[in-house]
Design an enzyme around this catalytic site. Structure first.
Site, PDB file in Angstrom:
ATOM      1  N   LYS A 102       0.645  -1.224  -0.311  1.00 25.29           N
ATOM      2  CA  LYS A 102       0.111  -0.232   0.042  1.00 25.29           C
ATOM      3  C   LYS A 102       1.308   1.048  -0.121  1.00 25.29           C
ATOM      4  O   LYS A 102       1.918   1.568   0.837  1.00 25.29           O
ATOM      5  CB  LYS A 102      -0.959   0.039   1.302  1.00 25.29           C
ATOM      6  CG  LYS A 102      -1.441   1.093   0.735  1.00 25.29           C
ATOM      7  CD  LYS A 102      -2.807   0.979   2.239  1.00 25.29           C
ATOM      8  CE  LYS A 102      -3.987   1.762   2.467  1.00 25.29           C
ATOM      9  NZ  LYS A 102      -5.163   1.573   3.577  1.00 25.29           N
TER      10      LYS A 102
ATOM     11  N   SER B 294      -9.680   1.476   2.848  1.00 19.77           N
ATOM     12  CA  SER B 294      -9.159   2.079   1.819  1.00 19.77           C
ATOM     13  C   SER B 294      -8.204   1.180   1.393  1.00 19.77           C
ATOM     14  O   SER B 294      -7.476   2.186   0.247  1.00 19.77           O
ATOM     15  CB  SER B 294      -8.297   3.455   2.182  1.00 19.77           C
ATOM     16  OG  SER B 294      -7.470   2.699   3.918  1.00 19.77           O
TER      17      SER B 294
ATOM     18  N   SER C 126      -9.642  -0.307   6.716  1.00 21.26           N
ATOM     19  CA  SER C 126      -9.147  -0.559   5.323  1.00 21.26           C
ATOM     20  C   SER C 126      -9.195  -2.069   4.996  1.00 21.26           C
ATOM     21  O   SER C 126      -7.970  -1.768   3.832  1.00 21.26           O
ATOM     22  CB  SER C 126      -8.486   0.575   5.783  1.00 21.26           C
ATOM     23  OG  SER C 126      -9.112   1.755   5.440  1.00 21.26           O
TER      24      SER C 126
END
Ligand code: MG
Ligand code: ZN
Lengths: 480, 476, 99
Positions: A83, A158, A182
Site C-alpha cells: 500500500k 482504503s 481498511s
C-alpha cells in the site's frame, strides 16, 4: 503472454519452497505476475507505481543467493504489493495525495526491511483512498481502483489497490493498513483473505499515520495459511515503535494445524442491523460450517458495538488532524508559494488535500478545540472504553466472534452519493475492533448478489490471533 | 545591595519564571541523532527530527534520568506521567506539534531556596522537545519584521528540554536574578545541563505583574527572549515600571506576550492574548506512559551530589564568612569549594584560602592543596605582607604548585624580625614627631605617614598590619 | 438541523487547521460536519460519568531507547526533496504574523 489462470494460485509458502529448493526461480515467478499486470492493470489501476526493473533486479539477486547455496528467507521469491502509505527509500510514497506527489522517502519502513530480509520481491506501490481515508479507493488523487471481479464496482478501501492486486494475480500477497476496516472490507469485496492484527503486533514505523492509536499493518493473501505465514514474518517487536508489543508471537502456521473442536464461536445478538440478506445468509452458513467442524455456537452481547461508528468518526479525525499537520510545504511535498509562511500553509494544504481528507481534518480539529474537547473527543474516548470492555466480557464466553465483514458486496462507483455518512456505514462491523485494539480478519466465504464475493469476519481478543486463525482456517476448509 | 532601583510608591512586583533547559544527553529526546550545539545546519537530522511521514518517537532513557535529577534537586515529587501533543504551526516545528507534558508532568510541587533565604515554589518541571531555529534574512538585523525569507535549521529540533515553572513567589528583580543563577548552579551541580544562556541551552521567560500588597495580583505579561542573568533583572524592572506607568495614567495592563530587546532595554508586544492559539492538547498516541519505579526515584535521590545551598553553608561555617557573601557564593558557583576545604584539611587557613581561590583561580585550581595551605599560614604569621603573598600566589598558580616559603625566599621576601621592625618604628616616630602627635590625637591620616616611613626604611619588607599594631601598642 | 456547529466555527477551525476555504466550502462543510455531529446525539444520551477514557489499545509503560547516536540522514538528500532550500537550510517565505 496471456494472463495466468487465477483458478488455483499456488500459495506463497509453495512459491517460497520452490524458489528455495531451486525448483523454480524468483525471476519466473515475477514474470508471471508482471504479465498479469501488463494484461489487466490499465483496466484495474491497482498500482500508483509498478517497480518492474527494481523487482527484476531483486528477483535476480534472490536467484543468485539460492545458486550460491544460501537461503533467501521464508518469503523467497514471493511477490508482494505495498500500500502506497508505507515508506520505501528512494521510491515515491504518495498516500495517493497530491500533497506528497513525487516525494521519495529517505528511509524504509520496518516492514519493508523485514520483507526484504525474508526474500520477498516488491512489485509496486498500490492505490488507496487519500491518506487511507475512505472505503472505496475513490478518494485517490490518482483515480479509483476497480474491482477485478466487476470493474464497474469498487474494490473497497482504503487498501483497495492491495486487495485488487492479490485478487487480480498482480502479486502473490500484499500489505495494507487498517484503521477502521481498511484491510478487511476490501478483502471481503475482492474475495481475498485480509487480516488486521492486534494493535502493536506489526510495527507502524514507516507507515504514514492516519490515526495512530488505530492503525495497523496487515496482509492480503489468497489463503489463510499464507496470511499466517505473512504475519509470522512481519509480526514482532520493533524498538522503533513505542507501541510495538515487546513479547514474541506464537507461530500462526502452527496454530492453523489445529481444528476447532470445542471452540466457542460467539454470535453477537445485538449487532447493528444493516447487512444485506445475501451477506447475512453467508454469515449463517459460516456458523453452520464451524458447528459442523466441532465448534459450539454461543450467544453474546456487545451493547456498545453500535456506538463504534460515532466514536471512531471523532477519534480517528482528531488524531488525523494532528498527524496531517506536518504537510505544510516546508520540508517535503507540495508547496503553493505565498507572501508569508502562514499564507503558504493555507494555500498549500487547500491545494494538496482532497475533499474527504479536508473534511476529516476539519472535524478532528473541531473535536479537539477549546470548549469542545470534553463534549466530543473526551466522550468518544469513554465510548472506546465501553466498547473494549463489552468485547472483553463477550470473550469470557466465546473464543471468537463471527460477523459480516461488510454490510454488502462490492457496490458500484458513485453508489454512495455525496453523503459521507453513507460511505462510513461500510465500516460498521469492522470499526469496533480497531477501537478495542483487537485482531480481526475477513475470510472469503462464497458469493452473494451478482456472484460477487462475500467475506465473513472473525474477531478475537487481544493477541488471540492463534484461535482467530484456527476458526478462519476451518471456514476455508469447509468450502474446499 | 540591590542592582536595581526597586519600584516607586507601594507597588509590589510579582514574578513567576519559566525556565527552559536543554538536557545534556548525547541524542535527542525521541530519536538517535546527536544533541550537539554549533554543528553545520541540518546535519543532526533523522526521520523523527524532520517529522517525516511514518516516523515514530521513542523516549530517551537518559533524558528521563536527567529530568528526574532536576526534579529531585528542586525538591519535587517525581511521579508517573504522560506526553501530550501541543498543536501549532511554525516552520521550525516540523510535525506542527510539540511533544510536551500537560496535565501529568514528571516533576511537581518542589521549591528552590535563594541564598538570602527566600523560598520560591516550583509548580512543575516537565519534559518536552525543543524546536529548530529560524534565521530571518533580507531584513535588518535578523528580525522577523521586514525579512524577505526565513531559513530553517532543524539541528535543535527534538533536543530534550526540561521546563521549570516557578510559582509567582518572586517579589523583586534581585530575587529573580538570584533565582536564575541559583537554578543554573543546581543544574550544573547535578550534571543535567550545561545551562549556557548565551548558547540558548538555558532560556528564561518571565511572567510579570504588579499590584498593591493586600490586593489581588494584577494582569500579567510574559516576557520572552531574556538571554542573560543580567537581563533577567533589567527586563523585569523595565516591564514592572511600564505596567505601573500604564495603571497610574489610568490605562490598563493587557495580557500579552512581550519580547525583551537587549539593545534598547525595552519590552515590545509580540502578541496579545486575544489571538492566542488553541493548542488542542491531546495525549500523544505514539508514546506510552512514563512510570518511574520507586527504586529508580530512590537511586536518583541517592546519587545527587551536595547542592549549592548546602555547599555554601558548609564553606561559610568553615571560613567564618556569611553564606551569601560574594566570596562564598562565587567559589561555590565555580565549584572550587571542595578545594578550599581541602586546604583547611591540609592544615591551612580556610578563610585565607577562600580569598586566594576566589581571586587567583577562574577555573578549578591545579595547585596541590598542601602548597596553598603553606602560603595561607605565612601571611597571618607576619612572615609575608599581603602584597608579597599575592606575588607568591601568582607564582604558585603559574607553576601549578611549589614551596611557598622557598618562592618567598627566592623573591627576597625574607622574614623581618620583630626587633628590626621595632627599630624602624622608633626611627619613624623620631623622624616625624608632628605626625606622631596627630596619630596619638586620633588622626588616622597621620598613621599613614608613619607607616610610609617604616616601609621606606625597610624597603617594603615590613608587614603593614604588624607596623600598625606596633604603633597602636606604643600609643598605649 | 441540530446546529452543533456554525459557519463561524467552521471558519475558525479552518484557520486553526491552516486550510484556506472558500465561502462556498464553508457552507458545504458546515452542513456536512453538522450532519456528522448529529449522530453524536446517541452518545450524548449515555451516562459516561463513571467511565475512564481509553487512550491506549495495548497497555505498555516505560518504553525507552538507549542514549546512543545512530547515523543521520544525508542533508543533501533531504534538502533535494524540499520545496526550497538555501545555505543548508529549508527556505520559507517570511514568517510574519500569525496569519
Ligand atoms: Mg511555557
Ligand atoms: Zn515549553
Amino acid at each position: 503472454m496471456a494472463a495466468p489462470a487465477r483458478a488455483t494460485p499456488p500459495t506463497a509458502a509453495a512459491v517460497a519452497a520452490a524458489v528455495r529448493s531451486g525448483a523454480t526461480t524468483a525471476a519466473q515467478v515475477l514474470e508471471q505476475h508482471l504479465a498479469a499486470i501488463a494484461g489487466r492493470e490499465p483496466e484495474i489501476h491497482a498500482f500508483n507505481l509498478v517497480l518492474t526493473e527494481q523487482a527484476r533486479e531483486r528477483a535476480a539477486a534472490i536467484d543468485a543467493t539460492v545458486a550460491a547455496g544460501h537461503d533467501p528467507g521464508p518469503l523467497a521469491g514471493v511477490t508482494i504489493a505495498l500500500k502506497d502509505n508505507m515508506c520505501t527509500r528512494g521510491v515515491p510514497t504518495t498516500c495517493s495525495s497530491k500533497i506528497l506527489d513525487g516525494w521519495q522517502p529517505p528511509y524504509d519502513a520496518t516492514v519493508v526491511n523485514t520483507l526484504r530480509d525474508a526474500g520477498a520481491v516488491i512489485v509496486g506501490k498500490t492505490n488507496l483512498d487519500e491518506f487511507a481515508m475512505g472505503s472505496s479507493t475513490e478518494n485517490s488523487a490518482f483515480g479509483p481502483t476497480r474491482n477485478p471481479h466487476d470493474t464497474s464496482r469498487v474494490p473497497g478501501g482504503s487498501s483497495g489497490g492491495s486487495a485488487a492486486s492479490v485478487a487480480a494475480g498482480f502479486s502473490q500477497v500484499a500489505l495494507g493498513s487498517d484503521t477502521g476496516g481498511s484491510i478487511r472490507q476490501p478483502a471481503a469485496l475482492c474475495g481475498v483473505v485480509g487480516v488486521k492484527p492486534t494493535y502493536g503486533y506489526v510495527s507502524r514505523y514507516g507507515l504514514v499515520a492516519f490515526a495512530s492509536s488505530l492503525d495497523q499493518i496487515g496482509p492480503f493473501t489468497n489463503s489463510v495459511a499464507d496470511a499466517a505465514l505473512m504475519l509470522d514474518v512481519i509480526g514482532g517487536h520493533d524498538p522503533l515503535d513505542s507501541t510495538s508489543i515487546p513479547q514474541p508471537h506464537p507461530s500462526l502456521r502452527d496454530a492453523i494445524q489445529q481444528g476447532v473442536e470445542g471452540l466457542r464461536v460467539g454470535r453477537i445478538t445485538d449487532l447493528p442491523a444493516g447487512a444485506d440478506p445475501d451477506v447475512q445468509e453467508r454469515l449463517e452458513a459460516a456458523f453452520d460450517a464451524l458447528r459442523a467442524a466441532g465448534a459450539t455456537i454461543v450467544d453474546v452481547e456487545v451493547p456498545a458495538f453500535t456506538f463504534g461508528l460515532t466514536a471512531y468518526y471523532l477519534i480517528a479525525p482528531a488524531e488525523a488532524s494532528s498527524n496531517l499537520a506536518r504537510y505544510d510545504g516546508v520540508r517535503y511535498g507540495l508547496r503553493v508559494e505565498a507572501a508569508d509562511t502562514h499564507a503558504m500553509y493555507g494555500a498549500t494544504r487547500a491545494a494538496g488535500f482532497g475533499e474527504e481528507v479536508k473534511r476529516r481534518i476539519m472535524l478532528g480539529t473541531y473535536a479537539l478545540s477549546a470548549g469542545y474537547y470534553d463534549a466530543y473527543y473526551g466522550k468518544a474516548l469513554k465510548v472506546r472504553r465501553l466498547i473494549h470492555d463489552d468485547f472483553d466480557r463477550a470473550y469470557q464466553r466465546a473464543d471468537v466472534l463471527l460477523t459480516p465483514t461488510s454490510p454488502s458486496v462490492a457496490f458500484k462507483f458513485g453508489d454512495k452519493g455525496d453523503n459521507p455518512f453513507a460511505m462510513y456505514l461500510c465500516d460498521t462491523y469492522t470499526i469496533p475492533t480497531n477501537l478495542a485494539g483487537h485482531p480481526g480478519m475477513s475470510v472469503p466465504f462464497g458469493t452473494g448478489a451478482e456472484g460477487l464475493p462475500v467475506g465473513v469476519q472473525v474477531l478475537a481478543g487481544t493477541l488471540q490471533e492463534p484461535v482467530m486463525f484456527r476458526a478462519a482456517a476451518a471456514l476455508e476448509r469447509s468450502l474446499a | 545591595m540591590s542592582a536595581y532601583d526597586g519600584l516607586p510608591g507601594d507597588w509590589e512586583l510579582v514574578v513567576g519564571l519559566e525556565v527552559h533547559v536543554e538536557l545534556a544527553t548525547t541524542t535527542k529526546l525521541f530519536s538517535a541523532s546527536p544533541n550537539r550545539f554549533g554543528d553545520e545546519p541540518n546535519t543532526n537530522i533523522d526521520p523523527v527530527t524532520l517529522g517525516l511521514p511514518g516516523a515514530l518517537p521513542v523516549l530517551n532513557e537518559q533524558a528521563v534520568e536527567l529530568a528526574m535529577r532536576v526534579g529531585a534537586a528542586l525538591n519535587c515529587t517525581i511521579q508517573a506521567c504522560t506526553f501530550h501533543r501541543k498543536n501549532y504551526f511554525y516552520p521550525d516545528m516540523p510535525k506542527a506539534y510539540q511533544v510536551t507534558q500537560y496535565d501529568q508532568p514528571l516533576n511537581v510541587d518542589g521549591h528552590l531556596d535563594l541564598p538570602n533565604g527566600v523560598r520560591v515554589g516550583i509548580e512543575r518541571a516537565h519534559m518536552e522537545e525543543d524546536a529548530g531555529k529560524s534565521t530571518h534574512i533580507g531584513g535588518s538585523g535578523g528580525r522577523v519584521h521586514g525579512a524577505t525569507a526565513s531559513l530553517i535549521d532543524l539541528n535543535r529540533a527534538g533536543v530534550p528540554l526540561v521546563e521549570i515553572v516557578s510559582r509567582p513567589d518572586i517579589r523583586s528583580a534581585d530575587d529573580a536574578r538570584a533565582y536564575v543563577s541559583e537554578l543554573r548552579s543546581i543544574l550544573l551541580a547535578v550534571g543535567a545541563s550545561d545551562a549556557k544562556m548565551e548558547e540558548g541551552s538555558m532560556r528564561v521567560d518571565a511572567n510579570v505583574s504588579v499590584h498593591k500588597p493586600g490586593t489581588p495580583f494584577g494582569t500579567r505579561c510574559e516576557i520572552k527572549n531574556v538571554n542573560s542573568v543580567r537581563s533577567v533583572g533589567r527586563a523585569i524592572e523595565y516591564e514592572a515600571r511600564r505596567q505601573i506607568d500604564l495603571i497610574e495614567s489610568g490605562d490598563v495592563v493587557r495580557q500579552q506576550t512581550r519580547h525583551w530587546d537587549e539593545g534598547d532595554g525595552r519590552t515590545h508586544t509580540l502578541r496579545t492574548k486575544e489571538d492566542a492559539d488553541d493548542y488542542r492538547y491531546f495525549l500523544e498516541p505514539d508514546l506510552v506512559p512514563l512510570v518511574p519505579s520507586q527504586e529508580w526515584i530512590d537511586r536518583v535521590h541517592a546519587a545527587l551530589p551536595m547542592l549549592p545551598a548546602a555547599r555554601r553553608a558548609r564553606l561559610a561555617e568553615a571560613s567564618g564568612q556569611a553564606a551569601d557573601s560574594e566570596a562564598v557564593t562565587s567559589v561555590v558557583e565555580r565549584g572550587q569549594d571542595d578545594f578550599v576545604l581541602a586546604v583547611g584539611q591540609a592544615g591551612g587557613s580556610v578563610a585565607r584560602a577562600l580569598v586566594y581561590v576566589k581571586e587567583a583561580f577562574a577555573e578549578s585550581p591545579q595547585v596541590p592543596a598542601a602548597d596553598l595551605a603553606a602560603l595561607t599560614l605565612l601571611e597571618p604569621a607576619g612572615t609575608l605582607t599581603a602584597t608579597q603573598a599575592k606575588a607568591v600566589l601568582a607564582e604558585l598558580v603559574a607553576n601549578n604548585g611549589g614551596d611557598a616559603a622557598a618562592i618567598a625566599a627566592a623573591k627576597g621576601f625574607e622574614a623581618m624580625d620583630n626587633s628590626a621592625l621595632e627599630g624602624f618604628v622608633q626611627d619613624a616616630i623620631a623622624a616625624d614627631p608632628d605626625a606622631w602627635q596627630k596619630f596619638c590625637g586620633g588622626d588616622g591620616k597621620a598613621m599613614g605617614a608613619l607607616v610610609g616611613l617604616v616601609m621606606k626604611a625597610s624597603k617594603g619588607k615590613a608587614d603593614g598590619k604588624l607596623v600598625t599594631a606596633l604603633l597602636n601598642q606604643k600609643k598605649g | 438541523m441540530s446546529e452543533r456547529i456554525s459557519a463561524a466555527d467552521v471558519a475558525k477551525v479552518a484557520r486553526l487547521a491552516r486550510l484556506d476555504v472558500t465561502a462556498e466550502e464553508i457552507d458545504r462543510m458546515t452542513s456536512q460536519l453538522d450532519g456528522m455531529l448529529e449522530h453524536f446525539a446517541d452518545v450524548d444520551a449515555l451516562d459516561l460519568s463513571e467511565v475512564t477514557p481509553m487512550t491506549q489499545p495495548f497497555a505498555l509503560v516505560n518504553v525507552f531507547r538507549a542514549d546512543v547516536v545512530r547515523p543521520c540522514l544525508d542533508r543533501d538528500e533531504v534538502l533535494a526533496s524540499a520545496p526550497a532550500a538555501e545555505d543548508g537550510c529549508f527556505r520559507v517565505p517570511p514568517i510574519g504574523g500569525e496569519g
